[in-house]
Design a protein around this motif. Structure first.
Motif, PDB file in Angstrom:
ATOM      1  N   GLN A  44       0.881  -1.175   0.000  1.00 38.96           N
ATOM      2  CA  GLN A  44       0.000   0.000   0.000  1.00 38.96           C
ATOM      3  C   GLN A  44       0.913   1.216   0.000  1.00 38.96           C
ATOM      4  O   GLN A  44       2.122   1.089   0.183  1.00 38.96           O
ATOM      5  N   SER A  46       1.552   3.777   1.982  1.00 38.46           N
ATOM      6  CA  SER A  46       2.330   4.327   3.096  1.00 38.46           C
ATOM      7  C   SER A  46       3.566   3.487   3.397  1.00 38.46           C
ATOM      8  O   SER A  46       4.507   3.958   4.021  1.00 38.46           O
ATOM      9  N   THR A  47       3.578   2.253   2.978  1.00 36.84           N
ATOM     10  CA  THR A  47       4.791   1.444   3.111  1.00 36.84           C
ATOM     11  C   THR A  47       5.388   1.180   1.725  1.00 36.84           C
ATOM     12  O   THR A  47       6.526   0.742   1.610  1.00 36.84           O
ATOM     13  N   HIS A  74      -4.028   4.470   1.765  1.00 40.26           N
ATOM     14  CA  HIS A  74      -3.819   5.047   3.094  1.00 40.26           C
ATOM     15  C   HIS A  74      -3.788   6.571   3.072  1.00 40.26           C
ATOM     16  O   HIS A  74      -4.331   7.238   3.940  1.00 40.26           O
ATOM     17  N   ASP A 128       1.827  -4.757   4.903  1.00 37.47           N
ATOM     18  CA  ASP A 128       0.799  -4.228   5.783  1.00 37.47           C
ATOM     19  C   ASP A 128       0.421  -5.351   6.742  1.00 37.47           C
ATOM     20  O   ASP A 128       0.228  -6.491   6.313  1.00 37.47           O
ATOM     21  N   SER A 129       0.298  -5.008   8.005  1.00 39.69           N
ATOM     22  CA  SER A 129       0.111  -6.068   9.002  1.00 39.69           C
ATOM     23  C   SER A 129      -1.240  -6.765   8.874  1.00 39.69           C
ATOM     24  O   SER A 129      -1.426  -7.849   9.429  1.00 39.69           O
ATOM     25  N   HIS A 130      -2.191  -6.154   8.167  1.00 37.73           N
ATOM     26  CA  HIS A 130      -3.496  -6.813   8.030  1.00 37.73           C
ATOM     27  C   HIS A 130      -3.625  -7.672   6.775  1.00 37.73           C
ATOM     28  O   HIS A 130      -4.731  -8.095   6.413  1.00 37.73           O
ATOM     29  N   ILE A 370      -6.369   5.374  10.323  1.00 36.10           N
ATOM     30  CA  ILE A 370      -4.975   5.738  10.611  1.00 36.10           C
ATOM     31  C   ILE A 370      -4.843   7.235  10.882  1.00 36.10           C
ATOM     32  O   ILE A 370      -3.777   7.835  10.719  1.00 36.10           O
ATOM     33  N   ARG A 388      -7.779  -1.313  15.492  1.00 42.96           N
ATOM     34  CA  ARG A 388      -6.770  -0.834  16.451  1.00 42.96           C
ATOM     35  C   ARG A 388      -7.276   0.396  17.175  1.00 42.96           C
ATOM     36  O   ARG A 388      -7.822   1.297  16.537  1.00 42.96           O
ATOM     37  N   ARG A 502       6.148   9.624   4.671  1.00 43.36           N
ATOM     38  CA  ARG A 502       6.599   8.238   4.728  1.00 43.36           C
ATOM     39  C   ARG A 502       7.805   7.970   3.815  1.00 43.36           C
ATOM     40  O   ARG A 502       8.484   6.974   3.957  1.00 43.36           O
ATOM     41  N   SER A 543       3.068  -2.975  10.398  1.00 46.77           N
ATOM     42  CA  SER A 543       4.282  -3.550   9.806  1.00 46.77           C
ATOM     43  C   SER A 543       5.281  -2.469   9.432  1.00 46.77           C
ATOM     44  O   SER A 543       6.342  -2.776   8.907  1.00 46.77           O
ATOM     45  N   ARG A 544       4.932  -1.207   9.658  1.00 45.40           N
ATOM     46  CA  ARG A 544       5.735  -0.117   9.084  1.00 45.40           C
ATOM     47  C   ARG A 544       7.223  -0.249   9.439  1.00 45.40           C
ATOM     48  O   ARG A 544       7.618  -0.249  10.598  1.00 45.40           O
TER      49      ARG A 544
HETATM   50  C1  MIC Z   1      -1.945   0.221  10.181  1.00 47.85           C
HETATM   51  O1  MIC Z   1      -3.071  -0.254  10.221  1.00 47.85           O
HETATM   52  O2  MIC Z   1      -1.311   0.529  11.202  1.00 47.85           O
HETATM   53  C2  MIC Z   1      -1.304   0.427   8.838  1.00 47.85           C
HETATM   54  C3  MIC Z   1      -1.235   1.876   8.617  1.00 47.85           C
HETATM   55  O3  MIC Z   1      -2.100  -0.131   7.832  1.00 47.85           O
HETATM   56  C4  MIC Z   1       0.058  -0.238   8.880  1.00 47.85           C
HETATM   57  C5  MIC Z   1       0.905   0.056   7.742  1.00 47.85           C
HETATM   58  C6  MIC Z   1       1.590   1.367   7.866  1.00 47.85           C
HETATM   59  O4  MIC Z   1       2.025   1.740   8.948  1.00 47.85           O
HETATM   60  O5  MIC Z   1       1.725   2.015   6.843  1.00 47.85           O
HETATM   61  C7  MIC Z   1       0.029  -1.757   9.068  1.00 47.85           C
HETATM   62  O6  MIC Z   1      -0.892  -2.254   9.661  1.00 47.85           O
HETATM   63  O7  MIC Z   1       0.994  -2.437   8.713  1.00 47.85           O
END
Ligand code: MIC
Ligand code: SF4
Length: 649
Positions: A44, A46-47, A74, A128-130, A370, A388, A502, A543-544
């Motif tokens: 995505q 942002s990463t 994002h 991305d962590s999701h 976010i 979150r 970013r 995951s950033r």
């Molecule tokens: C998040 O939900 O925190 C994000 C923004 O999608 C991040 C990725 C990021 O920090 O750009 C994620 O979950 O990895």
């Protein structure tokens, strides 16, 4: 040959089957490092900028995966040129190197991936962590740092610790008003945000077939909050129905665990007795029943995010809102997850029902999840269908964010206070459509002749920092000491003010760990770097990779903690920062900020996987371990993966 956990001819879990199919390096022995082939990747924006800069640094011409997709979802406020400069860079670099480009407005990466690209039984690695959302479709879908995704795009394997497999046995059927969000909140209540490290949560049992793919995806999505490697559902009738409705029947393949598969742990959830739940501030595992808090005053309700923005979720919300009025004291914002969902709501009138009730409709993207807009008022209480609720993530540092289902959110928006949807909603008839609206014209195929495409960069896109190769000794001050469960939102905050940077680590570094201590970046710079001391589960959440890159920029060479979250630990190692785990957790209490630490013969220590950190200030010694494979140790010695690859080139 692959005696996974118990050997012999034992039945296999679904996870074991997919891992076996993709195993490239190592043996499938629980706890050992394995390398797996990655079929699909996603990034995505942002990463993504960093990931594609790393892909370019790896010298990759064309990606080697079956399918790689670059999403923009994002960072879409476009306040000033930085966001769109990133978009242009990603669009051009994707076109050049063989990556599909999903333009802004096409939807949230995880939602669109499920709809249009995911394939049961394949592996998916996402920056991305999701990314585990894809587990709802029977993929083995894992979140990782950008560099790992770049390596996978370049054809390299992805390394994980061969996981323990947790069986989540679902029985019964959800009652009306109880949703799959409540299922994952219940699993989080039972297992906590640290409960999933190096585990895969595999859903089984009679209850599974009662859940549609989008409902399953809500569960696997928020499984990320367990700290798990991933979560997965079987690929069955429901999967076929979903893929058929997406015009992708040919992507279906049936997949399930063997009946006699053995699991390492079992979690049980009876869907029929479950009730509406809510995760209270500031952690997704701080779960209570809605009943316990019913009547609580609220200010805002936000519906959407990759957890709960499917067509089914939106139709339920629209049906609850239809003919009603959002309470005067409430701001209701809704972000449908994809252009497909939004178009269908527009066509069938559901969008008009939402608007008539007084909802604000946002474009299909991450938005408030976010902190990209719609931050709550000072001290405000916001009910969100997101995943979150870390402190400050909404963009309002003293906001109280509660996570819950779309049904609870919509009913509460009308009532004006937190309200249980039990007995108040009539959504049982809302079903998956026979066919979804299909129009892929906001996703662009890569160029046939990539070499002719020029990559466009903007002035805000700065080179990423590299660590130095490890010396003989490491010395430095403890620059900060933080508590348990520090998230990457603390380490590298992201909101509307910072997300546009970013691609600019020097700028971002001035905000590193500032939610914990505003002076940290200044102190780090004044001391020419040093150490961070953390509690348990350090680096949970996003995951950033920026949460490792900004510390690299500030000269951080090591983090001492009671334990680390999986993705962040990998990001630290990939970037040459030592993640050290206290052998005696009580040593954490003995260290103070500003203590001078020293590690002698650090290279030998890294190779041995254990060494002693001396506290020069107090005279104490702290034994620590480095939980790293040989491959990772080499990275640490070289000062990170890119340095290691350059050295061996
Ligand atoms: C998040 O939900 O925190 C994000 C923004 O999608 C991040 C990725 C990021 O920090 O750009 C994620 O979950 O990895
Ligand atoms: Fe976007 Fe939020 Fe999902 Fe992260 S959790 S991908 S910010 S919607």
């Amino acid at each position: 040959m692959f005696d996974y956990f118990k050997g012999g001819n034992m039945g296999k879990t679904l996870t074991e089957k997919i891992l076996e199919d993709h195993l490239v390096v190592g043996e499938l022995k629980k706890g050992e490092e394995i390398g797996i082939r990655i079929d699909q990747t996603l990034t995505q924006d942002s990463t993504g900028t960093m990931a594609y800069m790393q892909l370019e640094a790896l010298g990759t011409d064309q990606v080697e995966t079956d399918r790689s997709v670059a999403y923009i979802d994002h960072n879409m406020l476009q306040e000033g040129p930085n966001n769109m400069d990133d978009h242009r860079y990603i669009q051009s670099v994707a076109k050049k190197h063989g990556v599909i480009f999903s333009r802004p407005g096409n939807g949230i990466c995880h939602q669109v991936n499920i709809e249009r690209y995911g394939i049961p039984g394949q592996t998916l690695l996402g920056s991305d962590s999701h990314t585990p959302t894809g587990g709802g479709l029977g993929m083995l879908a894992i979140g990782a740092g950008g560099l790992d995704v770049a390596v996978a795009m370049a054809g390299g394997e992805y390394y994980i610790t061969a996981p323990k497999i947790v069986k989540v046995e679902l029985t019964g059927k959800l009652r009306e008003g109880v949703s799959s969000k409540d299922v994952i909140l219940e699993v989080l209540r039972q297992c906590t945000v640290k409960g999933g490290v190096n585990k895969v949560f595999e859903y089984t049992g009679e209850g599974v077939k009662t859940l549609t793919v989008p409902e399953r995806a809500t569960i696997t999505n928020m499984g990320a909050e367990l700290g798990a490697t991933t979560s997965i559902f079987p690929s069955d009738e429901q999967t076929l129905k979903f893929l058929k409705a997406q015009g992708r029947e040919e992507d279906f393949r049936e997949l399930k665990a063997d009946d006699d598969a053995e699991y390492d742990e079992v979690v049980k959830v009876d869907l029929s007795t479950l009730e509406p739940l809510v995760a209270c501030p500031h952690s997704p595992d701080n779960v209570k029943t809605v009943k316990e808090l019913e009547g609580m005053a609220i200010d805002q309700v936000a519906i959407g995010s990759c957890t709960n923005s499917s067509y089914l979720d939106m139709m339920k919300v629209a049906s609850i809102l239809k003919g009603k009025q959002v309470a005067e004291n409430i701001e209701l914002v809704i972000a449908p997850g994809s252009r497909q969902v939004l178009t269908m709501l527009a066509a069938n009138g559901a969008l008009a029902d939402m608007l008539d009730a007084g909802a604000r409709i946002l474009e299909s993207g991450c938005g408030p999840c976010i902190g990209m807009g719609q931050s709550p008022n000072s001290g405000g209480v916001s009910l969100r269908t997101f995943n979150r609720n870390f402190k400050g993530r909404s963009g309002t540092s003293d906001a109280q964010v509660y996570l819950l289902s779309p049904e609870t959110a919509a009913v509460s928006a009308i009532e004006g206070v937190l309200t249980s949807p039990l007995g108040k909603v009539d959504v049982a008839d809302i079903e998956m459509p026979e066919s979804f609206h299909i129009n892929d014209n906001a996703a662009f195929a890569p160029a046939e002749n990539g070499e002719e495409v020029e990559v466009i960069t903007g002035p805000n896109i700065k080179p990423f920092p590299l660590s130095k190769p490890m010396g003989e000794n490491l010395e430095g001050k403890v620059l900060i000491k933080v508590e348990d469960n520090i998230t990457t939102d603390h380490i590298m905050p992201s909101h509307a003010g910072l997300l546009p940077y970013r691609s600019n680590i020097p700028y971002l570094a001035d905000y590193c760990l500032t939610p914990c201590d505003e002076d940290f970046p200044k102190r780090a710079k004044e001391n020419g770097g040093g150490f961070i001391v953390g509690g348990s589960n350090y680096g949970q959440g996003s995951s950033r990779e920026h949460a490792a890159l900004a510390p690299v920029y500030l000269g951080i060479r090591g983090v001492l903690a009671k334990s680390f979250a999986r993705i962040h630990q990998n990001n630290l190692i990939n970037n040459g920062i030592l993640p050290m785990v206290f052998v005696n957790p009580e040593d954490y209490d003995k260290i103070s900020q500003d203590d001078d630490l020293q590690i002698t013969e650090v290279k030998d220590g890294i190779n041995a996987g254990e060494f002693v950190v001396e506290n020069i200030t107090t005279g104490e010694e702290y034994p620590v371990t480095i939980d790293a494979s040989q491959r990772q140790k080499e990275m640490l010695l070289s000062g990170g993966l890119i340095n290691k690859l350059r050295k061996s080139a």
